[in-house]
Motif scaffolding. Structure first.
Motif, mmCIF file in Angstrom:
data_model
loop_
_atom_site.group_PDB
_atom_site.id
_atom_site.type_symbol
_atom_site.label_atom_id
_atom_site.label_comp_id
_atom_site.label_asym_id
_atom_site.label_seq_id
_atom_site.Cartn_x
_atom_site.Cartn_y
_atom_site.Cartn_z
ATOM 1 N N GLN A 59 1.984 26.564 -53.370
ATOM 2 C CA GLN A 59 2.982 27.138 -54.456
ATOM 3 C C GLN A 59 4.522 27.163 -53.758
ATOM 4 O OE1 GLN A 59 2.493 27.734 -57.349
ATOM 5 N NE2 GLN A 59 -0.024 27.883 -57.343
ATOM 6 N N VAL A 60 4.708 27.318 -52.226
ATOM 7 C CA VAL A 60 6.142 27.462 -52.191
ATOM 8 C C VAL A 60 6.303 26.158 -51.205
ATOM 9 C CG1 VAL A 60 7.292 28.872 -50.501
ATOM 10 C CG2 VAL A 60 5.773 29.887 -52.175
ATOM 11 N N TYR A 104 7.959 34.935 -56.296
ATOM 12 C CA TYR A 104 6.558 34.218 -56.504
ATOM 13 C C TYR A 104 5.459 35.290 -57.150
ATOM 14 C CZ TYR A 104 8.742 29.916 -54.310
ATOM 15 O OH TYR A 104 9.508 28.879 -54.120
ATOM 16 N N LYS A 118 2.574 33.579 -59.124
ATOM 17 C CA LYS A 118 2.272 32.193 -58.628
ATOM 18 C C LYS A 118 1.648 32.690 -57.260
ATOM 19 C CE LYS A 118 5.339 28.613 -60.057
ATOM 20 N NZ LYS A 118 6.905 28.824 -60.417
#
Length: 322
Positions: A185-186, A279, A284
């Protein structure tokens, strides 16, 4: 605040789990009159709501770091989620009543202090804390700081970036479960692979692993597929370096590792948490709390015993704390 919240502060003592000598879980004692910490100008006093255990807690208790450790007795715990009850004169970002979380021990191994988090109150420097993500409860927030910062800073140091591939060893554990999610995700890895035991393969897939490897059945280092970054969260450094591509990087948080691998030790930093809060608030990233928990404060010894099986899923959390 009502008067009752200050009466405890006036007594200057608190309940805390501490040990006065190194050893197994039998050295852990519930102290009922531990002195309340004094805060310095850059610190806040936190009423602990939930706290989490990490492998560093039992390794420290066993005396692995005694050459660099603070003098005993030691209150256990690095991770905290709680409410600010007092702020030092130089603190700018937090005020009384703020809900915060963090890893309160800046140098996990090279110079840890003896005031941990499995206690009614703890202290922390402002720079080690962040506001608790709004959508997480205290148990979820307490599960994050040390593991999240370790996963994030390790991936950053190993040079993971968009389009690169990642292999996480120990994908269902505290650090590994976050490394998978961060990778996806990051850092936006092109492919995330992870190892776990048979019963945890669905979990690591749900966290974003494109390839779930059952370590009870296959040897990842013998596969022809190699990775740009290998993150070893379990202590298999010798095998980890065999799975990297030419020019790739392997890091471990749990063992010796031959070159070109490197050993990574966290320096706690609230800035990492602040950066990642959005996030969590957008969904996420998600915390993984071990299903056997949370363990109540009086069952801290059982929580350590569970952690020390090395079979925990996600994080072992202590809650409620009196």
């Amino acid at each position: 605040a009502d008067e009752s919240s200050f009466s405890i502060l006036d007594l200057f003592i608190m309940k805390a789990w501490a040990y006065h000598q190194y050893g197994g879980i039998e050295v852990l004692k519930l102290e009922v009159d531990f002195p309340l910490p004094e805060i310095k100008d850059d610190q806040v006093l936190i009423k602990v709501v939930a706290a989490a255990l990490n492998p560093v807690d039992y390794k420290r208790r066993l005396g692995y770091y005694k050459n660099t450790d603070s003098p005993l007795p030691t209150i256990v715990g690095y991770d905290v989620a709680g409410v600010v009850v007092k702020v030092g004169s130089q603190v700018k970002e937090f005020k009384e009543g703020d809900e915060v979380y963090g890893d309160v021990i800046e140098k996990a191994v090279s110079g840890p202090r003896n005031y941990g988090t499995i206690a009614e109150y703890t202290i922390a420097e402002e720079r080690l804390l962040a506001h608790k993500p709004k959508n997480l409860d205290f148990v979820q927030a307490a599960s994050l700081p040390l593991a999240l910062e370790t996963a994030y800073q390790g991936l950053e140091k190993a040079g993971l970036s968009e389009g690169k591939s990642l292999l996480v060893l120990g994908g269902a554990g505290g650090v590994g479960s976050l490394a998978i999610q961060l990778g996806k995700q990051v850092f936006r890895a092109s492919k995330v692979a992870a190892t776990a035991s048979t019963g945890k393969l669905d979990l690591i897939r749900s966290l974003g692993a494109d390839l779930a490897i059952d370590y009870t059945k296959e040897k990842f280092e013998e596969s022809s597929e190699k990775f740009d970054v290998v993150y070893d969260a379990v202590g298999e450094g010798d095998r980890a370096v065999k799975a990297i591509k030419e020019g790739g990087a392997a890091l471990t948080i749990a063992s010796a590792i031959p070159p070109p691998g490197f050993f990574f030790v966290l320096t706690s930093d609230g800035g990492t948490l602040k950066k990642l809060n959005p996030y969590f608030e957008s969904g996420k990233l998600k915390p993984i709390v071990d299903p056997k928990g949370p363990f109540p404060f009086e069952k801290t010894v059982e929580a350590f015993a569970h952690l020390e099986t090395n079979r925990a899923t996600g994080k072992v959390v202590i809650y409620p704390i009196p």
